[in-house]
Structures are given as C-alpha cells and as structure tokens.
Design an enzyme around this catalytic site. Structure first.
Site, PDB file in Angstrom:
ATOM      1  CB  CYS A  50      -5.567 -31.698 -15.471  1.00 23.66           C
ATOM      2  SG  CYS A  50      -4.148 -31.179 -14.930  1.00 23.66           S
ATOM      3  CG  ASP A  51      -8.704 -34.632 -19.128  1.00 20.64           C
ATOM      4  OD1 ASP A  51      -8.786 -32.849 -18.741  1.00 20.64           O
ATOM      5  OD2 ASP A  51      -8.239 -34.937 -19.412  1.00 20.64           O
ATOM      6  CB  ALA A  52     -11.014 -35.756 -12.734  1.00 20.23           C
TER       7      ALA A  52
ATOM      8  CG  ASP B 151      -4.900 -35.058 -17.016  1.00 14.93           C
ATOM      9  OD1 ASP B 151      -5.501 -34.092 -16.491  1.00 14.93           O
ATOM     10  OD2 ASP B 151      -3.773 -35.324 -16.483  1.00 14.93           O
TER      11      ASP B 151
END
Length: 398
Positions: A179-181, A151
C-alpha cells in the site's frame, strides 16, 4: 576525431522539490523525482532526522541509518530545521519561492498549524504544486477521526488482507509494504501530471493522494467483478491464488521446489500432466478439486521438468524463488538496477535503483542518501544572508 558526446540532461533537470516527507509514501515518491533529475531538498528534524532513519531491520542499522531509509532517500540533499521556529519557517518559505513542488505527508492539518500549508506556500509562489500524502485523505471520515494510516492497517481496511491466502487461513498481509509503494507511485504520477499541467496551462495546484484510496484503486479488477456480477468471491480452500479466479491459477509444490501457474486452458495442463480427467473439470465450479489434483501431480515432477513442459505447451508458469535468488541473478547479470554507493559514514551500500529506462534522458545516481542536515549551509545560503544564517543556527542551538 569525434568529440565526446555531452551528457544528456535528466528528464526533470531544473525542477526543484521541497520535501517534508517521511516513512515510505512520501520518500519513495520524491526519490523517483530525484532519480529523474529533480533537485530534492529533504527537510528533517535537527539531530535525529526523519523518523525512519532509526527503524531497525532485524535489530540493526547501517552506519547509524535504517536500511529502509537508505533505500528511499538517494539523490536528495538534507536540511535540518526546527519547524516551530519562526526563522526556520521564514527560511523555508523563501526557499519555496525557488521551488516547483512542495511534498508533505504529515497528518492532515499539521502543516497548516505550522504555517506551512498550501496557502502559505502559494503566497510566495502562486504556481506552486503542493502535494499532500496521507493514510486516509485530507477530509474523510477516518481522517476526521485522526486514525493512524499505515500499510498493514490499509491492507486490513481495504479487504486486501482478506483476499490473500486460502479459505480458513487468517487474513494474510502481503510480503512487502504494497500500500505504501502503491501510494508513493501514485503520488509521483500526480506530481508529474501537475508539472505537465503547469507547463501547458500556467497553473499551480494542490495534489492529494492517500493510501486507502490508492489501494482501493489497485483492487479495481476485484471490485469490478464483485459489483458488476453482483456476487461475493471467496478464497479457495485448496489455494487458488485469487478469490475470483479459476483453476489452475496458483502455486504448486514440486519434488524440489515450487512452481507458479497462471491462467490457461484446463485441457492444456491436463495434457502436460497426462491426466485427461482434469480436462473434464469446470475451472470455476470445480476449482478446488482441480487444484488438489494438480497439487498431487506436480508433487511427482521436478520444477525444471514441469516448467519446461508447461512453457513448451504455451502455458504461463514460473519457478517460485526467494528474494535472495532474484537478487543474486541481478548481481550475476551485472544489472543496472543495482547501484553501489558509499554511506556518509564510509560504509559501502548496494541499493535498488530506478526501474525506468529513458533513452534520451536516463536516470542517474548523483547523490548518496544524505546525513541529517548535511546540506544546511549549502541550501540555506541561497536564500539567507550570512547574518541570518548565523542567527538561525543560534536559535536552533538554544
């Protein structure tokens, strides 16, 4: 006497997902599918399980597991297998014949080397939906360089970190794994689209999502403005909250707290703050001057007083709260977003639930986050004989 209403089905009831994912990109996506009713079978390493189980928060675990792992792995069953064992691979391919979706987020090429790539699964079910999540994509420049995709690194590479904060500050990371989400929600959308395509057209396919391109996609406004205006946008010196927006967009200190103020006419905020000179400033060319003047005036007012005045004038504003304050409001309101579950160790947990409301097929909390390999016998007995299951246990123990 009216008979009891039968429970409605879940939206994804009957869909089965074989889940090889770890960290946030994959697990958050597959948890969403599980929340909506899919049977998610999480494949983990024997003994230690998924890597994120051991990720401490403030140096602590909950019942032996990470709070982060527990947040993203409810409504799943766990099977723990050594993927390098031929018997384990065979069992997983047999299991895949009963599955609709396979999801993995290893580095590109890892699953192929294990004999668990798209072609391997398609050989046992030709309409399988095979989903790959990654940091940089499957065959891009950075993927070929074998760069780690995480992320913070994606925030740095996309320009997101340089968009955050004020001029003169170092690049600033977001306060969560944005970014991960984003990648996880994009991956879940891709899976749902592929399931609908299979229902309509009878086809399976490969779905690919990566953090880099998903993050660039959420920068769509900023990139569109930059490219189509042929201009560069820079962070404001005074603290306008977006490089490409004008005053008064930002966060302001008050006597007793902070207030966020969104877009709106300068003459309106000038009236609320009783400063006619503000209305004469250009919201873009004079944005730093305007921000600093509003900073001065807001610092003389209490948060609630200023908030009420702005809202009464039709201006968009909200108090800046801590995450704990937001949580405590949910708890006080009895919000259905908070769910209580029991950890495998007996430790009580409270988790954030699914934010999707479906009137006829609501999400359900069915399964707590599993212990490593908790459902091995239950799952593998579906596709292995008693002798084969015994042999696999013996091979795994050796």
């Amino acid at each position: 006497m009216t008979p009891d209403r039968q429970p409605t089905p879940s939206a994804l009831e009957g869909i089965r997902v074989l889940d090889f994912t770890q960290m946030m990109l994959g697990p958050f996506a597959t948890q969403l599918l599980g929340d909506l009713g899919a049977d998610v079978i999480k494949v983990e390493r024997p003994g230690t399980g998924e890597w994120e189980r051991g990720l401490t928060y403030a140096g602590e675990l909950l019942g032996g597991d990470s709070a982060a792992f527990l947040a993203m792995n409810r409504n799943k069953r766990s099977v723990a297998l050594d993927l390098k064992l031929p018997a384990a691979r065979d069992a997983l391919l047999r299991l895949a014949a009963t599955c609709d979706v396979v999801v993995e987020n290893f580095r590109p090429g890892v699953m192929d080397r294990l004999g668990l790539g798209y072609d391997d699964f398609r050989a046992v079910r030709d309409d399988i939906i095979y989903c790959s999540g990654s940091g940089w994509g499957q065959d891009t420049k950075y993927a070929r360089e074998n760069r780690p995709g995480q992320d913070l690194l994606i925030q740095a590479a996309t320009g997101l970190a340089f968009n955050t904060g004020t001029a003169g500050d170092p690049p600033t990371a977001a306060g969560t794994s944005i970014c991960d989400a984003t990648g996880a929600l994009t991956l879940a959308n891709g899976i749902l689209a592929a399931l609908l395509a299979r229902e309509r057209f009878g086809i399976g396919q490969r779905v690919e999502v990566d953090l880099y391109h998903a993050t660039l996609a959420i920068l769509t406004q900023e990139i569109s403005a930059m490219v189509n205006h042929d201009a560069e946008f820079y962070r404001s010196e005074a603290g306008i909250a977006q490089p490409w927006l004008e005053a008064p967009f930002g966060i302001y200190r008050t006597i007793d707290g902070w207030l966020a103020v969104a877009m709106g006419p300068m003459d309106v905020i000038a009236g609320v703050l009783a400063d006619p000179a503000l209305a004469e400033l250009d919201p873009w060319l004079d944005r730093d001057t305007a921000k600093r003047r509003i900073d001065e005036l807001a610092a003389e007012r209490k948060t609630t007083e200023l908030l009420d005045a702005l809202l009464d004038a039709g201006f968009w504003a909200a108090p800046v709260r801590t995450m704990r304050e937001a949580y405590e409001e949910l708890a006080a309101d009895g919000s259905s977003l908070l769910v209580d579950v029991m950890h495998a160790s007996g430790t009580p947990l409270q988790l954030i639930g699914c934010p999707i409301t479906l009137s006829e097929t609501p999400w359900r909390q069915r399964l707590r986050p599993p212990a490593v390999g908790e459902h091995n016998d239950e799952i593998l007995a579906e596709v292995l004989s008693a002798d084969e299951l015994h042999a696999l246990r013996a091979a795994s123990a050796s």
